[in-house]
Enzyme design. Structure first.
Site, short mmCIF file in Angstrom:
data_model
loop_
_atom_site.label_atom_id
_atom_site.label_comp_id
_atom_site.label_asym_id
_atom_site.label_seq_id
_atom_site.Cartn_x
_atom_site.Cartn_y
_atom_site.Cartn_z
N ASP A 23 0.88 -1.17 0.00
CA ASP A 23 0.00 0.00 0.00
C ASP A 23 0.92 1.22 0.00
OD1 ASP A 23 -2.45 1.58 0.33
OD2 ASP A 23 -1.80 1.91 2.38
N GLU A 174 -2.51 8.97 8.12
CA GLU A 174 -1.05 8.80 8.16
C GLU A 174 -0.42 9.57 9.33
OE1 GLU A 174 1.31 7.17 5.87
OE2 GLU A 174 -0.44 6.02 5.20
N1 DGL Z 1 -4.71 3.22 0.80
C1 DGL Z 1 -4.64 3.86 -0.49
C2 DGL Z 1 -5.87 3.48 -1.30
O1 DGL Z 1 -6.52 2.49 -0.99
C3 DGL Z 1 -4.38 5.31 -0.25
C4 DGL Z 1 -3.83 6.06 -1.33
C5 DGL Z 1 -3.00 7.29 -1.06
O2 DGL Z 1 -1.85 7.15 -0.70
O3 DGL Z 1 -3.49 8.39 -1.35
O4 DGL Z 1 -6.20 4.10 -2.28
#
Ligand code: DGL
Length: 293
Positions: A23, A174
């Site tokens: 991720d 975050e």
């Molecule tokens: N967890 C990511 C998603 O599912 C987040 C994306 C990001 O970093 O903006 O889209």
């Protein structure tokens, strides 16, 4: 990545090897939690690309490149037997079937599972009124990936989908801020189109958003069912590994869990432990050492 690259002996064996996940940061931990709970014997390697987060406002080509790089690192450096793209934005920029085909073209036969199809299926199952919503990053919503996935899933039934990007949500998570007046004020503003559309089910189309579920539910009201793709993705992973005879035999011993961050490792450990739980002890720096080009 050059198609046709021969990795020969590096092709992972069927049951050995961890499940690789990635991720942009902490969001995929919602999926990791579900995978650890459902498949406790499996080893897991998770990369949070916190050094380059957020993905949501980046160009699709850049996110595609990051997703390829992370997937290659998982198969080459960690011998992952399967990849879970635990990021909607990455899966919208580089659809999982494309990533799987690219890896296969290079001789790496690993199943790649994303969050979009399982989430869309769960959303369509959850609605009674046929009016549903999805929220996600600018990249995910702008890609139209959920419009296509919901249309594919709801063939034969009438489902109206309203989408809303939620820039700012990921940044709150975050920073470890999942409640508070400023989160609520932002949620009230961003969720206005969802409220207006009178949906009865809302898909959290970003893996960070389940951490904001209480605020989102408070704004929308308890009559709106919140759908997270984490559990559905874990079930899809188990089904796919089971069909391919790739599940590790359950000996009762818990698997090894390794976490990596491309950013601040100490912060990843601190916040990650709060978000995921006690399994997040082993955190290392993820170096971009794999050259897949
Ligand atoms: N967890 C990511 C998603 O599912 C987040 C994306 C990001 O970093 O903006 O889209």
């Amino acid at each position: 990545m050059s198609a046709g690259k021969d990795l020969g002996h590096q092709v992972p064996s069927t049951t050995d090897g961890p499940i690789g996940m990635f991720d942009s940061g902490f969001g995929g931990l919602t999926v990791a939690r579900a995978v650890i709970d459902l498949l406790p014997s499996e080893d897991l390697v998770y990369i949070g690309d916190t050094g380059r987060y957020p993905y949501g406002d980046k160009k699709s080509e850049d996110v595609r490149a990051y997703a390829r790089e992370l997937a290659w690192s998982l198969v080459k450096d960690h011998h992952a037997k399967a990849i879970v793209v635990a990021c909607n934005t990455a899966a919208a920029a580089l659809p999982v079937h494309e990533l799987e085909a690219e890896l296969a073209a290079a001789g790496v036969m690993v199943p790649v599972i994303g969050v979009i199809e399982p989430g869309a299926q769960s959303l369509v199952r959850a609605t009674r009124s046929g009016r549903v919503g999805v929220i996600g990053t600018m990249g995910t919503i702008g890609s139209g990936a959920y419009d296509r996935a919901v249309a594919r899933t709801s063939l034969g039934s009438t489902v109206q989908l309203v989408s809303a990007p939620c820039p700012g949500f990921v940044e709150f998570v975050e920073r470890g801020r999942t409640t508070g007046p400023d989160v609520t004020i932002l949620a009230q503003r961003l969720l206005a189109p969802i409220l207006e559309a009178d949906v009865d089910a809302l898909l959290l189309g970003c893996t960070h958003y389940p951490y904001l579920a209480r605020v989102i539910s408070d704004v929308l009201g308890s009559h709106v069912t919140l759908v997270s793709s984490a559990d559905e993705t874990a079930f899809a992973l188990r089904d796919q590994l089971g069909q391919a005879a790739m599940l590790k035999p359950d000996t009762g011993a818990s698997g090894q869990h390794q976490f990596m961050s491309s950013g601040d490792v100490a912060w990843f450990k601190e916040l990650g432990t709060r978000l995921l739980g006690p399994e997040l002890t082993n955190v290392n720096i993820w170096n971009r050492k794999t050259d897949e080009s």
